[in-house]
Design an enzyme around this catalytic site. Sequence first.
Site, short mmCIF file in Angstrom:
data_model
loop_
_atom_site.label_atom_id
_atom_site.label_comp_id
_atom_site.label_asym_id
_atom_site.label_seq_id
_atom_site.Cartn_x
_atom_site.Cartn_y
_atom_site.Cartn_z
N GLU A 439 -3.24 12.99 35.14
CA GLU A 439 -3.10 12.96 33.68
C GLU A 439 -2.47 14.25 33.14
OE1 GLU A 439 -6.49 11.63 31.49
OE2 GLU A 439 -6.56 9.74 32.57
N GLU A 514 -8.08 5.58 38.08
CA GLU A 514 -9.28 5.67 37.24
C GLU A 514 -9.43 4.36 36.48
OE1 GLU A 514 -9.80 9.20 34.76
OE2 GLU A 514 -8.94 10.41 36.37
#
Length: 939
Positions: A439, A514
Amino acid sequence: MKTTFTQKSIFYFFLLCSFHLLAQNKSGRELFLIDKDWRFSFGHLYDTKKDFGHAEGYFSYLTKTGFGDGPAASGFDDRAWRKLNLPHDWAVEQPFSENASFSHGFKSAGKNFPEKSIGWYRKKINIPNEDLGKIISLKFDGVFRNSKVFFNGFYLGTEESGYNGFEYDVTAYVNYGGENTIVVRVDASMEEGWFYEGAGIYRHVYLQKTNPLHVAQNGTYVTSEITNDNALITAEVKLLNKGHFKGNVEINQTVLDASGKQVATNSENVTAPEFYKTNTFSSKLNVKNPLLWDIDSPNLYQLVTEIKSEGKVIDQYKTSFGIRTIKFDPENGFFLNGKHVKLKGTNNHQDHAGIGTALPDEIQYYRIAKLKAMGSNAYRCSHHPPTPELLDACDKLGMLVIDETRLMGINDYHLNDLQRMMERDRNHPSIFCWSVGNEEWQIEGGITGERITNTMQDFSKSIDPTRPVTVGISSGFKSGISSVVEIMGYNYLGNGDIDAHRNQFKQQPGMGTEEGSTFATRGIYFTDDAKHYQSAYDKKPRPTFYSIEEGWKFYAERPYLAGMFIWTGFDYRGEPTPYGWPSVTSYFGMMDVCGFPKDNVFYLKSWWGKEPVLHLLPHWNWSGMEGKEIDVWAYSNCDEVELFLNKKSLGKKKMEQNSHLEWKVNYTPGTLEAVGYKNGKKVLSDIRKTTGKPENIKLSLDKENVLKGNVSVVTVETTDKNGLHIPTANDEIMFSIKGGKILGVGNGDPTSLESDQFIDDIALVAISNFMEQKETTASLPQQLRNYSENEWTEAFKNRDYKKQAPSYIYKGEFDLKNNSTSNVVSFFYKKIGVETVVFVNGNKVEPSKEDFQKYVLNSAILKQGKNTIHIAATPLQKIKDWDVMNTDPGIIQVITPAESWKRKLFNGYAQIIIQKDENAKEVVLSASAKGLRATSLKN
Ligand code: GAL
């Protein structure tokens, strides 16, 4: 879980688990774990006085070699410092504070707490004369963070990362045949992650001795190619020559199976590298009918590399490895040994209840075993390199791993970190994928992200071409990193259109790095924002995010997706989203911080695991809610489930694949029972009974204590008169222990601000206003006389060492916050005279028997507030003009004994981690509480 896993793996890791801790004598290489007997004290972030005067000298450790000053100097007096064993995390020891970091779980440490952000560690070791000629080094598995290491006052270097392992050669600085001092200054003021990271030397430290010509650090690389019944092993070894040896050496490479039997061997003559150079040599070995490493049968082999010169072994280096194949297919997902394996993964940080990041090895195994018991087969090290013992546990228990570096970039800071992680970890068969980022919002959607990924990916191939690379991506799956990364890492269905991305990049395999980020409090079934309670029924955490069931259905239905990694397996400290203070741990875990399961564990166990499962929720203790409707859910992999309340059927329902069942039930106390059917036959039942009030305390050893070391995990609960577990109990339980010590306590309550640890507080109080008067004789007083107040002058100021008085009387002050009789107050005197007599508040005090420079001060002569100390002394004489004389009289140490260990149960459970003393036959843990029957547990 199949019996093959439990039996075989336990057998294998008992054989292999501790080999790296053993000193390997007569093999040219010795490795000593040096975790024991360190001294510790806090320094200060910016006040150098409170940092023991470190780096205040005219010359610092950066100006002149060997000029480590303050605690970095060998001769520094650390007697008043706390004694401890590693691993150690000082953050977890601190109380919680609203002013502390949200992301780090509100522990009063780190940048807002300058007096709790610098930790000093000191340790003395003896190195014998026989070691002269060897290469002596210190190996650290990881220190959080920004550590500076000194050895006998010599500065060895700085390691910024809180996650890398590092090694220093100290050969040139050793005091052979005598004492040596290791000093580590740790600066945990800055955060590297947005999650709890701990503080201090929280991983192992080793002392290593080798011959000058030896296998370099992480210097082996074992790969295999499997054809039919044969594994062709390529064993690469990097030799480093730190001496002047010239000529040929023999490299013997031997493969041993798990029982220690030789299964392949090879020998070659090679030319040793030049002085301070390395050379890499590669051997081929054939292992016939190899036992493959698999998640169900985690078979391991060991490569023993021997370097011989004139028939004598000069180094022996052992590498644990596994033989297996991995493949990602863009259509069909992931394959292990040619067999399709859907990745049923979890993300995890490294902290645990009660102990923070200082995990004993046993707890690594405990956590991996818990995840396996949930049916999980894969683990993502979010978002940094793990400790080597975690990877050992994954190798030995059969858990696939994504190993992740901390930060994306193409500079030395980033690539060197990546290289060190990969070189350290690339022999672990459990690792199936490298992750080079997570991220990175600033870059992930654009050309910069694309360039960085290309470089990191190609760079990683130069170190290990056998594994693919992924990045966890969150802001849309459209451009930038998403278009170039080898294995697309989707972070959350809600963050973009996965199918659309896949249709555009048909050749790119993908997995959900995720998914979830759902909120649940263990044992809570009604969300109550005022109490920071999140109900444990699986639900959407926010409108654009998905429940665990929704997430898993999505991944399960798409063969092209290799699997998913839930955010997270365990709760962790920090990120208490959706709440803030006083919530201090996350709500995301399938298990709480202790590893107690939330109900979602049983959803996963039903569809991830292999055993039949039937689990009913909630509990059936709803006093005051009689007649009110309660949601009853069943997690199961049975074909049908029938629900009964007090023996009356409330209906049988058919279970859909990857789903769960629901009933609305009007609450009546009694027995709620679910019965599970397979092919029409009753196979399982699960019962929730309304219980009576708590009467007994129950202590039990957790069954996932699979590594039988000295550390055990104990579950604490209460039962009613019929022995039924009370799911709503929150009694405070007191603990005491014999034959061992308690390492930490927890209960999985995200809002608990109770102490994790109960340890004696050690405060160091400086002696201030240090003054002197000259005396006329050398004979020292046994009683204080009256000194004229205006004759006191600053001690040692402008002292003419050639014309010293026959003796001096010194006076100083120290402040005591209180004068509790339970405190232990000691004066650690540092020699300022040849003969000395010490008075405290006018009373002569005697040195202690075990240390003549330590005075234990009785509370009867002390007082709260200002105390006075007088020292009568005959002066030390300078031998050389340039001798620097000690002018520091020493320090007052105040030990405030810890309260006794205690913890409240949270919804029925607490956890206590205990460690048996090495020489104790057994450890006995006792538990008591008001109104409950006390108990104890022996181990
Ligand atoms: C993700 C992130 C994780 C964690 C999680 C919480 O975006 O990668 O580290 O912060 O969110 O929902």
